[in-house]
Design a protein around this motif. Sequence first.
Motif: not given
Lengths: 113, 111
Positions: A2-6, A20-28, A71-73, A90-95
């Motif tokens: 999955a496209g998720i980067t910290q 500031t910590l950044r979380c970026h996703q490419t999964e929408n 959406t992505e950040d 840890f950053c996490a994403i879910s649909g």
Amino acid sequence: DAGITQSPRHKVTETGTPVTLRCHQTENHRYMYWYRQDPGHGLRLIHYSYGVKDTDKGEVSDGYSVSRSKTEDFLLTLESATSSQTSVYFCAISGDRDGTEAFFGQGTRLTVV
Amino acid sequence: GNSVTQMEGPVTLSEEAFLTINCTYTATGYPSLFWYVQYPGEGLQLLLKATKADDKGSNKGFEATYRKETTSFHLEKGSVQVSDSAVYFCALTPNAGKSTFGDGTTLTVKP
């Protein structure tokens, strides 16, 4: 994967400074989360987001703020870092489809000195 | 609210021993259930999942069955290896909702 980067992956900062910590996703994916992980405490939810500009507090939100302007950040800010905020974040994403799992970033090790 | 309770660790086993890590949950409706694994220095990754009652999730020799009557999702493996040493997290996600995680159970397998 999955496209998720910290970013950053590691950071040392001084007490009282903002971070500031950044979380970026490419999964929408709709949901984004920030957790901290400390020995003996498992994963503790700091804040989460259920859409752009829609956020809510988790169980350990004091001293932290978040923002999600697109959406992505998903940004996590420590307004004035303290030594008790030394942790792995840890950053996490879910649909929002039934049965979809969460995907986690690699983590950010933050040390406040 | 929703909650997940895992058996407390740490768990230490010898290679080829049988593994059970208990997980029970509280939730309304019919959530999906998950087991995640975290290896040292890494983030969590999905190990297996089940999306409805009586489903069995399986992966890499690990299994867990969604038991609605006992609100449980216990993780099992018949013969553990040293490489299975990790932290295991049970989790639930309600229909199109926010995930909830257990506290994690640390497994150490000795040769």
